[in-house]
Scaffold this motif. Structure first.
Motif, PDB file in Angstrom:
ATOM      1  N   ILE A 288       0.888  -1.613   0.445  1.00 47.94           N
ATOM      2  CA  ILE A 288      -0.061   0.462   0.152  1.00 47.94           C
ATOM      3  C   ILE A 288       0.927   1.400   0.276  1.00 47.94           C
ATOM      4  N   SER A 289       1.619   0.979   0.769  1.00 50.52           N
ATOM      5  CA  SER A 289       2.779   1.986   0.595  1.00 50.52           C
ATOM      6  C   SER A 289       3.677   2.521  -0.967  1.00 50.52           C
ATOM      7  N   ARG A 290       3.638   1.661  -1.078  1.00 51.47           N
ATOM      8  CA  ARG A 290       4.371   1.864  -2.932  1.00 51.47           C
ATOM      9  C   ARG A 290       2.889   2.644  -3.138  1.00 51.47           C
ATOM     10  N   GLU A 291       2.363   1.542  -3.412  1.00 50.25           N
ATOM     11  CA  GLU A 291       1.526   2.995  -4.622  1.00 50.25           C
ATOM     12  C   GLU A 291       0.753   3.698  -4.131  1.00 50.25           C
ATOM     13  N   ILE A 292       0.493   4.104  -2.230  1.00 48.81           N
ATOM     14  CA  ILE A 292       0.950   5.566  -2.095  1.00 48.81           C
ATOM     15  C   ILE A 292       2.132   6.679  -2.791  1.00 48.81           C
ATOM     16  N   ASN A 293       3.325   6.730  -2.944  1.00 51.72           N
ATOM     17  CA  ASN A 293       4.393   6.719  -3.197  1.00 51.72           C
ATOM     18  C   ASN A 293       4.272   6.803  -4.470  1.00 51.72           C
ATOM     19  N   HIS A 294       4.357   6.112  -5.449  1.00 53.69           N
ATOM     20  CA  HIS A 294       4.181   6.086  -6.997  1.00 53.69           C
ATOM     21  C   HIS A 294       2.952   7.026  -7.281  1.00 53.69           C
ATOM     22  N   LYS A 295       1.627   7.780  -6.347  1.00 55.97           N
ATOM     23  CA  LYS A 295       1.161   7.552  -7.146  1.00 55.97           C
ATOM     24  C   LYS A 295       1.740   9.695  -7.036  1.00 55.97           C
ATOM     25  N   MET A 296       2.201  10.110  -5.509  1.00 56.05           N
ATOM     26  CA  MET A 296       2.256  11.024  -5.310  1.00 56.05           C
ATOM     27  C   MET A 296       2.999  12.089  -6.569  1.00 56.05           C
ATOM     28  N   PRO A 297       3.560  11.954  -7.545  1.00 53.02           N
ATOM     29  CA  PRO A 297       3.674  12.685  -8.653  1.00 53.02           C
ATOM     30  C   PRO A 297       2.866  13.137  -9.248  1.00 53.02           C
ATOM     31  N   VAL A 298       1.840  11.747  -9.570  1.00 55.11           N
ATOM     32  CA  VAL A 298       0.903  12.716 -10.305  1.00 55.11           C
ATOM     33  C   VAL A 298      -0.267  13.269  -9.489  1.00 55.11           C
ATOM     34  N   TYR A 299      -0.376  13.576  -8.231  1.00 53.69           N
ATOM     35  CA  TYR A 299      -0.922  14.477  -7.182  1.00 53.69           C
ATOM     36  C   TYR A 299      -0.341  15.923  -7.841  1.00 53.69           C
ATOM     37  N   VAL A 340       8.209  13.446 -10.974  1.00 53.91           N
ATOM     38  CA  VAL A 340       7.763  14.624 -11.374  1.00 53.91           C
ATOM     39  C   VAL A 340       7.888  15.009 -13.138  1.00 53.91           C
ATOM     40  N   MET A 341       9.548  15.328 -13.007  1.00 53.65           N
ATOM     41  CA  MET A 341       9.720  15.631 -14.667  1.00 53.65           C
ATOM     42  C   MET A 341       9.262  15.796 -15.289  1.00 53.65           C
ATOM     43  N   LYS A 342       9.075  14.042 -14.943  1.00 54.48           N
ATOM     44  CA  LYS A 342       9.196  13.325 -16.419  1.00 54.48           C
ATOM     45  C   LYS A 342       7.519  13.238 -16.280  1.00 54.48           C
ATOM     46  N   LEU A 343       7.162  12.905 -15.517  1.00 55.67           N
ATOM     47  CA  LEU A 343       5.118  13.553 -16.057  1.00 55.67           C
ATOM     48  C   LEU A 343       4.964  14.571 -16.957  1.00 55.67           C
ATOM     49  N   LEU A 344       5.565  15.775 -16.237  1.00 56.53           N
ATOM     50  CA  LEU A 344       5.320  16.964 -16.565  1.00 56.53           C
ATOM     51  C   LEU A 344       5.720  17.352 -18.205  1.00 56.53           C
ATOM     52  N   GLN A 345       6.983  16.575 -18.270  1.00 57.61           N
ATOM     53  CA  GLN A 345       7.505  16.521 -19.943  1.00 57.61           C
ATOM     54  C   GLN A 345       6.835  16.128 -20.900  1.00 57.61           C
ATOM     55  N   GLN A 346       5.862  14.743 -20.562  1.00 55.51           N
ATOM     56  CA  GLN A 346       5.227  13.755 -20.895  1.00 55.51           C
ATOM     57  C   GLN A 346       4.280  14.194 -21.053  1.00 55.51           C
ATOM     58  N   GLU A 347       3.494  15.967 -19.605  1.00 54.55           N
ATOM     59  CA  GLU A 347       2.035  16.811 -19.871  1.00 54.55           C
ATOM     60  C   GLU A 347       2.267  17.471 -21.450  1.00 54.55           C
ATOM     61  N   GLY A 348       3.374  17.582 -21.652  1.00 52.39           N
ATOM     62  CA  GLY A 348       4.322  18.872 -22.527  1.00 52.39           C
ATOM     63  C   GLY A 348       4.891  20.012 -21.882  1.00 52.39           C
ATOM     64  N   ALA A 349       4.639  20.199 -20.593  1.00 50.89           N
ATOM     65  CA  ALA A 349       5.627  21.958 -20.065  1.00 50.89           C
ATOM     66  C   ALA A 349       6.510  21.200 -20.371  1.00 50.89           C
ATOM     67  N   LEU A 350       7.318  22.947 -20.972  1.00 51.60           N
ATOM     68  CA  LEU A 350       9.026  23.387 -21.436  1.00 51.60           C
ATOM     69  C   LEU A 350       9.631  23.137 -19.112  1.00 51.60           C
ATOM     70  N   LEU A 351      10.688  22.506 -19.404  1.00 56.50           N
ATOM     71  CA  LEU A 351      10.922  22.481 -18.213  1.00 56.50           C
ATOM     72  C   LEU A 351      12.533  22.757 -17.971  1.00 56.50           C
ATOM     73  N   SER A 352      12.553  23.257 -16.606  1.00 57.85           N
ATOM     74  CA  SER A 352      14.712  24.246 -16.737  1.00 57.85           C
ATOM     75  C   SER A 352      13.946  23.702 -15.352  1.00 57.85           C
ATOM     76  N   TYR A 353      15.635  23.356 -14.812  1.00 60.08           N
ATOM     77  CA  TYR A 353      15.587  22.889 -13.178  1.00 60.08           C
ATOM     78  C   TYR A 353      16.870  23.737 -12.790  1.00 60.08           C
ATOM     79  N   TYR A 354      16.497  24.042 -10.915  1.00 62.55           N
ATOM     80  CA  TYR A 354      18.059  23.975 -10.760  1.00 62.55           C
ATOM     81  C   TYR A 354      17.841  23.547  -9.309  1.00 62.55           C
TER      82      TYR A 354
END
Ligand SMILES: NC(=O)c1ccc[n+]([C@@H]2O[C@H](COP(=O)([O-])OP(=O)(O)OC[C@H]3O[C@@H](n4cnc5c(N)ncnc54)[C@H](O)[C@@H]3O)[C@@H](O)[C@H]2O)c1
Length: 432
Positions: A288-299, A340-354
């Motif tokens: 159950i913990s694995r499932e919750i943690n995996h869903k955090m980036p989507v949340y 989180v970045m991978k998800l954003l990239q899939q969503e078409g966001a233009l990413l930068s990071y610091y």
């Protein structure tokens, strides 16, 4: 502390092995560091450390005192009185224990064993590995554990980035296949560690490590779920955690974030889950913990869409602050920030990071170089996500220029700027 000096071989000079090798060398032991990675061996020979917590000076000093050498020559294992194994124990593609590195190291040690040697496994692994996997491999040499050679397990507790607990002050759990093995391991470790905790079996010592890391895994996912339900009820989870931790007993604080990361916390519980299946025992908390943690980036991505009032993130400029798996280190292995970045990239966001500790990352095959947070870059961003709370982040600068900041770590507590700030687990004030 004991005073016997020994020749110690450390097999695997990574985050665990290098600090340990240097700690043994600092106490006057001669240390043979063994690794297969030429780049690491070269760096060490040039007096360069590749681990952020370890200054170059420490490496240089160990070489200068002639108490340290780094090599890939396995024949040198024969010289050692003590051999400590610190090789990786990752997961296979099917999320099962991958003991390839351990088996390779064990075979190398077997081929160079001699009577009287003490062998200690430090890699994290499932209960039974030292007894069922390592012992039979070493005994293929004809030498018997407990009589000719001495075998034990000692879980590693090093916490990269944590300056409050140097290696030597963290109590060290040790164990042996027989009582004689455990005493031999205890004598060795007492020379370096202030506190040695001897326990009854290698299985129990292996389980101790998995308990510690599964405890973190379960509690982080638990607080992530509480954070989500606090947000839906308009309650600030950070305030609630602070209030709860005023209780002097019975409560340990864990904090929300984008998930769990690193080489240990997401991996070790799966070693335990795999092993429990072999005994037909349940490990429901892990599942159950694995499932919750995996869903955090989507949340997190969903909350950002909500805050921007957008169905899609195509073309939205998002700055991610912090890409490591925890603060004040340069390790991005299994980092939830990268998820989180991978998800954003899939969503078409233009990413930068610091990230002050990570100059470059590869994201789904694409190289990305960290930004320097120029005024122009900050003004162009539609949103920033604080994913890791490193001690040294130019947070004020970020909230002064970026219009929307999603803070997953409560890093902006007590700060104000032009940005609209929304926090993971934030209450009513966050949605105003
Ligand atoms: N990193 C941590 O904070 C941490 C904390 C506690 C426990 N652990 C555990 O310690 C173990 C090592 O982790 P790490 O983070 O140091 O890994 P790492 O990848 O940083 O280092 C492992 C080193 O072993 C070397 N290696 C691999 N196979 C070898 C072989 N056959 N012979 C010689 N060298 C070999 C690799 O080249 C690498 O340099 C793992 O089981 C891990 O779960 C890690």
């Amino acid at each position: 502390m004991g005073s016997n000096l020994r020749k110690v071989a450390v097999v695997g000079l990574g985050y665990v092995g290098l600090p340990l090798a240097l700690a043994f060398s600092k106490q006057g032991n001669e240390v043979i560091g063994i690794d297969l990675d030429d780049r690491k061996l070269q760096a060490l020979e040039q007096g360069r450390s590749y681990i952020k917590d370890i200054p170059d000076e420490q490496v240089k000093m160990a070489f200068e005192r002639q108490r340290f050498s780094a090599t890939k020559d396995m024949r040198r294992l024969r010289e050692a009185d003590v051999i400590i194994i610190c090789v990786p124990t990752p997961l296979t593609e099917d999320n099962e224990p991958d003991l390839t590195y351990l088996m390779q190291a064990a075979a190398n040690i077997r081929d160079h064993l001699r009577i009287g040697q003490i062998i200690v496994l430090e890699s994290s692994t499932y209960p039974g590995t030292t007894r069922e996997v390592l012992k039979p491999t070493l005994e293929q040499s004809g030498l018997i554990v407990g009589t000719d050679i001495f075998l034990g397990y000692s879980p590693e507790r090093v916490d990269p980035g944590n300056r409050s607990y140097p290696l030597e002050v963290i109590p060290k759990v040790i164990s042996g296949i027989t009582e004689k093995c455990a005493s031999a391991v205890e004598d060795v470790y007492k020379t370096v560690f202030q506190t040695v905790v001897k326990i009854s079996s290698t299985d129990a010592a292996e389980m101790t490590k998995l308990l510690e890391n599964t405890y973190r895994f379960v509690n982080i996912s638990f607080i992530n779920e509480i954070a989500q339900l606090c947000t839906s009820m308009g309650i600030d989870v950070w305030e609630v955690i602070e209030a709860a931790r005023s209780k002097p007993f019975g409560f340990s604080a864990f904090f929300p974030g984008p998930g769990v990361g690193g080489h240990c916390i997401p991996v070790d519980p799966l070693y335990l889950q795999w092993r429990s299946k072999q005994f037909g025992a349940a490990s429901s908390f892990i599942a159950i913990s694995r499932e919750i943690n995996h869903k955090m980036p989507v949340y997190i991505v969903d909350r950002i869409k909500e805050a921007l009032a957008r169905e899609s993130l195509t073309g939205v400029k998002i700055l991610v602050v912090g890409v490591t798996f925890k603060p004040n280190i340069d390790d991005i292995r299994e980092s939830s920030s990268i998820e989180v970045m991978k998800l954003l990239q899939q969503e078409g966001a233009l990413l930068s990071y610091y990230d002050p500790y990570v100059p470059e990352i590869t994201l789904q095959g694409k190289k990305l170089t960290g930004t320097r947070l120029s005024e122009n870059e900050l003004c162009l961003a539609d949103c920033a996500i604080i994913a890791v709370n490193h001690d040294e982040l130019p947070l004020q600068r970020i909230i002064d220029y970026v219009p929307l900041v999603y803070d997953t770590r409560n890093a902006l507590k007590g700060m104000s700027g032009k940005a609209k700030v929304i926090r993971l687990g934030g209450g009513v004030s966050d949605s105003n």
